[in-house]
Design an enzyme around this catalytic site. Structure first.
Site, PDB file in Angstrom:
ATOM      1  N   HIS A   1       4.829  -6.424  -4.470  1.00  0.00           N
ATOM      2  CA  HIS A   1       3.406  -6.636  -4.695  1.00  0.00           C
ATOM      3  C   HIS A   1       2.584  -5.393  -4.407  1.00  0.00           C
ATOM      4  O   HIS A   1       2.995  -4.498  -3.674  1.00  0.00           O
ATOM      5  CB  HIS A   1       2.885  -7.805  -3.851  1.00  0.00           C
ATOM      6  CG  HIS A   1       2.918  -7.516  -2.379  1.00  0.00           C
ATOM      7  ND1 HIS A   1       1.866  -6.962  -1.709  1.00  0.00           N
ATOM      8  CD2 HIS A   1       3.878  -7.691  -1.472  1.00  0.00           C
ATOM      9  CE1 HIS A   1       2.180  -6.815  -0.438  1.00  0.00           C
ATOM     10  NE2 HIS A   1       3.397  -7.239  -0.262  1.00  0.00           N
TER      11      HIS A   1
ATOM     12  N   ASP B   1      -1.511 -11.221   8.688  1.00  0.00           N
ATOM     13  CA  ASP B   1      -0.659 -12.272   8.113  1.00  0.00           C
ATOM     14  C   ASP B   1       0.789 -12.129   8.546  1.00  0.00           C
ATOM     15  O   ASP B   1       1.469 -13.115   8.795  1.00  0.00           O
ATOM     16  CB  ASP B   1      -0.720 -12.227   6.585  1.00  0.00           C
ATOM     17  CG  ASP B   1      -2.072 -12.675   6.083  1.00  0.00           C
ATOM     18  OD1 ASP B   1      -2.427 -13.840   6.298  1.00  0.00           O
ATOM     19  OD2 ASP B   1      -2.789 -11.834   5.505  1.00  0.00           O
TER      20      ASP B   1
ATOM     21  N   TYR C   1       0.819  -1.213   0.000  1.00  0.00           N
ATOM     22  CA  TYR C   1       0.000   0.000   0.000  1.00  0.00           C
ATOM     23  C   TYR C   1       0.856   1.267   0.000  1.00  0.00           C
ATOM     24  O   TYR C   1       0.333   2.360   0.071  1.00  0.00           O
ATOM     25  CB  TYR C   1      -0.943   0.000   1.205  1.00  0.00           C
ATOM     26  CG  TYR C   1      -1.957  -1.128   1.198  1.00  0.00           C
ATOM     27  CD1 TYR C   1      -2.959  -1.184   0.217  1.00  0.00           C
ATOM     28  CD2 TYR C   1      -1.923  -2.136   2.150  1.00  0.00           C
ATOM     29  CE1 TYR C   1      -3.889  -2.214   0.207  1.00  0.00           C
ATOM     30  CE2 TYR C   1      -2.864  -3.172   2.144  1.00  0.00           C
ATOM     31  CZ  TYR C   1      -3.845  -3.202   1.169  1.00  0.00           C
ATOM     32  OH  TYR C   1      -4.763  -4.216   1.164  1.00  0.00           O
TER      33      TYR C   1
ATOM     34  N   TYR D   1     -11.407  -1.512  -0.180  1.00  0.00           N
ATOM     35  CA  TYR D   1     -11.427  -1.098   1.241  1.00  0.00           C
ATOM     36  C   TYR D   1     -10.172  -0.332   1.629  1.00  0.00           C
ATOM     37  O   TYR D   1     -10.136   0.290   2.690  1.00  0.00           O
ATOM     38  CB  TYR D   1     -11.629  -2.312   2.141  1.00  0.00           C
ATOM     39  CG  TYR D   1     -10.370  -2.961   2.688  1.00  0.00           C
ATOM     40  CD1 TYR D   1      -9.579  -3.804   1.908  1.00  0.00           C
ATOM     41  CD2 TYR D   1      -9.962  -2.738   4.000  1.00  0.00           C
ATOM     42  CE1 TYR D   1      -8.434  -4.390   2.415  1.00  0.00           C
ATOM     43  CE2 TYR D   1      -8.811  -3.322   4.512  1.00  0.00           C
ATOM     44  CZ  TYR D   1      -8.048  -4.146   3.715  1.00  0.00           C
ATOM     45  OH  TYR D   1      -6.910  -4.722   4.228  1.00  0.00           O
ATOM     46  N   ARG D   2      -9.156  -0.328   0.784  1.00  0.00           N
ATOM     47  CA  ARG D   2      -7.856   0.252   1.150  1.00  0.00           C
ATOM     48  C   ARG D   2      -7.017   0.225  -0.110  1.00  0.00           C
ATOM     49  O   ARG D   2      -7.248  -0.612  -0.983  1.00  0.00           O
ATOM     50  CB  ARG D   2      -7.254  -0.668   2.204  1.00  0.00           C
ATOM     51  CG  ARG D   2      -5.919  -0.310   2.777  1.00  0.00           C
ATOM     52  CD  ARG D   2      -5.595  -1.393   3.801  1.00  0.00           C
ATOM     53  NE  ARG D   2      -4.351  -1.173   4.483  1.00  0.00           N
ATOM     54  CZ  ARG D   2      -3.809  -2.047   5.353  1.00  0.00           C
ATOM     55  NH1 ARG D   2      -4.433  -3.169   5.624  1.00  0.00           N
ATOM     56  NH2 ARG D   2      -2.675  -1.785   5.951  1.00  0.00           N
TER      57      ARG D   2
END
Ligand code: ADP
Length: 556
Positions: free
Chosen positions: A418, A170, A108, A499-500
């Site tokens: 990623h 995670d 993110y 959501y983000r």
């Protein structure tokens, strides 16, 4: 060498001359000491590449050139008054700051700011105390630098794990506060971290210290002569979220309205027993039936935790080259072959039951009966698959024991990095399969394999598509960027919203939440202007731009 305060940063803050920047940094050093203020002045600062040693200054998983999302300096306050003084200074100089706690918000943007040259405010370096673990009330209060691993270790070291468990994402290396204010999730019954927070202490953009909810009511035993941040809080602060009057906590999540300096989080009482399991589904088309089975079980709380339905490639976790020489996205036959080789399904469902043996037995019997209707579905417990690293890790994660093993799927490609594309889905076969089909097809169009998981919340799923790309290959980065942009549009057309998201597509997603002439953004803009009139905290965060900025100028 020149003193730190006089180095030229790679990128200056917007509308700031070098001279003004140096004055600002001198004033910062007067507050926090030069050892806590680092100017990002050379490429050497942009060499971190690993989650285990994360950068505090740039996005390690960059899809734009790595010099783009970079802060001009990283400054680490020592305590709450430092944060207040820094807010006042930023207002005086009109220089933007981007707070982060640990900077492991990978996928993110990590620690990087939306506006290049912002000051990175490293909240975790010096403010990392576990302030309280309250056993009777089953909650903890933490400072920004406390990671999930720290909090778990604290319980273990103090023989408290027999009483209390935490919930972990995670990966356990991020902070409790950073993950919770981003509305991240974990996998125990307490998986919705934001739902489980209780009590916040926030420094507002003008430097005011605010306590949420019951924290607004003074503790009669508090020392009125102590500075506010040191005054004992109301004893119900960590027990009841809402207090009296408008409930404001939510405006400090995914937002740019304050710096969180303390937060309470509810802990789960050790349930007195636990059993994790894996149910493998042999065929791609089993997904539909499985999601129809999940909905009533989850909403009815037979599924007590946040279970996940994971695609085979998430569990294959490793180097793509060890499975194939082909450069093309893997075909269904190839995916089936990988599943067979690993003794897994095309889809793999990880859950757990909690409680003493009779409770677990009854819940597990319903779960097994329900899922084993699916032809070829198989049920396993961790003892059945001692070499299955994913199942062994899930067995820890689902009982709140943090790990860093989940990183492995990032190594699918060389120089693996990623991005997450994370739309919300109804828990239904039709919706889940439709999202899987649309996202898989676009991944393949972009030349990538689909890697994803459905994370089942109370009444919806966070569908997390992991876009793995090679960060050193400009073409791979370009395709990843194209893919996420395209997916956001595809999704919005179907009524699916994320959501983000990553820094580079925050504006695009904010624009999709456009009901009634962008009423959501108009409210966000008004609140931003009222609380942060100079626009100093995190400009551009989640698409909210202060009036000082023209968002077109910051397009990526
Ligand atoms: P993690 O702790 O998982 O490494 P980060 O520290 O990268 O997460 O934080 C993720 C995001 O959460 C930041 O980019 C910022 O927007 C927000 N954030 C983190 N810590 C704070 C804080 N103490 N106050 C306000 N916002 C924060």
């Amino acid at each position: 060498s020149r003193p730190e305060a006089e180095r030229r940063p790679l990128t200056l803050p917007p509308n700031t001359s070098l001279e003004k920047f140096n004055d600002f940094m001198q004033r910062i050093a007067d507050i926090i000491g030069s050892e806590n203020a680092t100017v990002i002045s050379s490429d050497n600062e942009l060499k971190h590449e690993s989650y285990l040693d994360p950068s505090k200054a740039y996005d390690m998983y960059h899809i734009t050139p790595k010099e783009y999302f970079v802060s001009s300096a990283v400054v680490a306050p020592k305590n709450v008054p430092d944060v207040q003084a820094i807010m006042r200074l930023c207002n005086e100089f009109e220089i933007p700051v981007w707070p982060f706690s640990i900077g492991r918000n990978v996928g993110y943007g990590g620690a990087a700011p939306r506006v290049p040259g912002s000051i990175g405010l490293d909240m975790g370096k010096n403010m990392a105390k576990i302030l309280e673990v309250n056993v009777d009330g089953a909650f903890a209060f933490v400072e920004p630098g406390v990671t999930f691993i720290d909090l778990h270790n604290y319980l273990v070291e103090n023989n408290l794990r027999e009483k209390l468990w935490i919930d972990v994402p995670d990966l356990g290396g991020g902070s409790v506060i950073g993950n919770t204010v981003e509305r991240g999730v974990g996998y125990t019954p307490y998986g919705d971290h934001w739902m489980m927070h209780c009590g916040m202490e926030v420094v507002l953009p003008d430097g005011t210290l605010w306590r949420s909810g019951m924290g607004g009511l003074p503790n009669p035993n508090a020392d009125p002569n102590a500075p506010p941040h040191e005054q004992a809080a109301n004893e119900t602060w960590g027990l009841f979220n809402y207090g009296f009057g408008p409930y404001n906590d939510g405006i400090f999540t995914q937002s740019s309205l304050g710096i969180v300096v303390k937060m309470g989080i509810w802990l789960m009482v050790n349930p007195g027993g636990y059993q994790s399991y894996l149910i493998t589904l042999p065929k791609d088309e089993n997904l539909h039936q499985a999601l129809e089975i999940i909905r009533p079980l989850r909403v009815g709380m037979v599924l007590q935790n946040v279970p996940t339905m994971r695609h085979i490639l998430l569990d294959a976790a490793g180097n793509r080259k060890s499975y194939t020489d082909s450069d093309k996205p893997l075909t269904d036959n190839e995916l089936d072959a990988i599943a067979e080789k690993l003794n897994l399904g095309r889809w793999n469902f990880y859950g757990a039951v909690y409680g003493p043996p009779p409770v677990r037995e009854v819940l597990l019997s319903v779960i097994k009966q329900s899922f084993l209707q699916i032809p070829g579905a198989k049920y396993y417990e961790p003892k059945d698959m001692p070499d299955n690293i994913v199942l062994q890790t899930r067995n820890d994660t689902l009982q709140g024991i943090p790990s860093t093993t989940e990183l492995k799927w990032v190594d699918w490609l060389p120089n693996g990095a990623h991005l997450f594309f994370s739309p919300i889905a109804k828990v239904s076969g039709d919706d889940g399969v439709a999202q899987y089909q649309v996202t898989r097809q676009r991944c393949e169009e972009a030349g990538f394999d689909f890697i994803g998981t459905f994370v089942v919340g109370m009444r919806e799923m966070h569908h997390i598509v992991c876009i793995v790309f090679d960060r050193k290959d400009p073409d791979s980065r370009r395709r990843a960027h194209w893919l996420i942009r395209t997916l956001i549009d595809d999704a919005a057309k179907r009524g699916w919203g994320e959501y983000r998201t990553h820094l580079s597509v925050m504006d695009q997603i904010a624009d999709t939440y456009s009901f009634n002439d962008n009423a959501q953004m108009k409210l966000n803009d008004k609140i931003k202007a009222a609380l942060d009139p100079k626009g100093i905290i995190s400009p551009g965060k989640n698409g909210v731009w202060p009036k000082q900025y023209n968002k077109e100028d910051w397009k990526v």
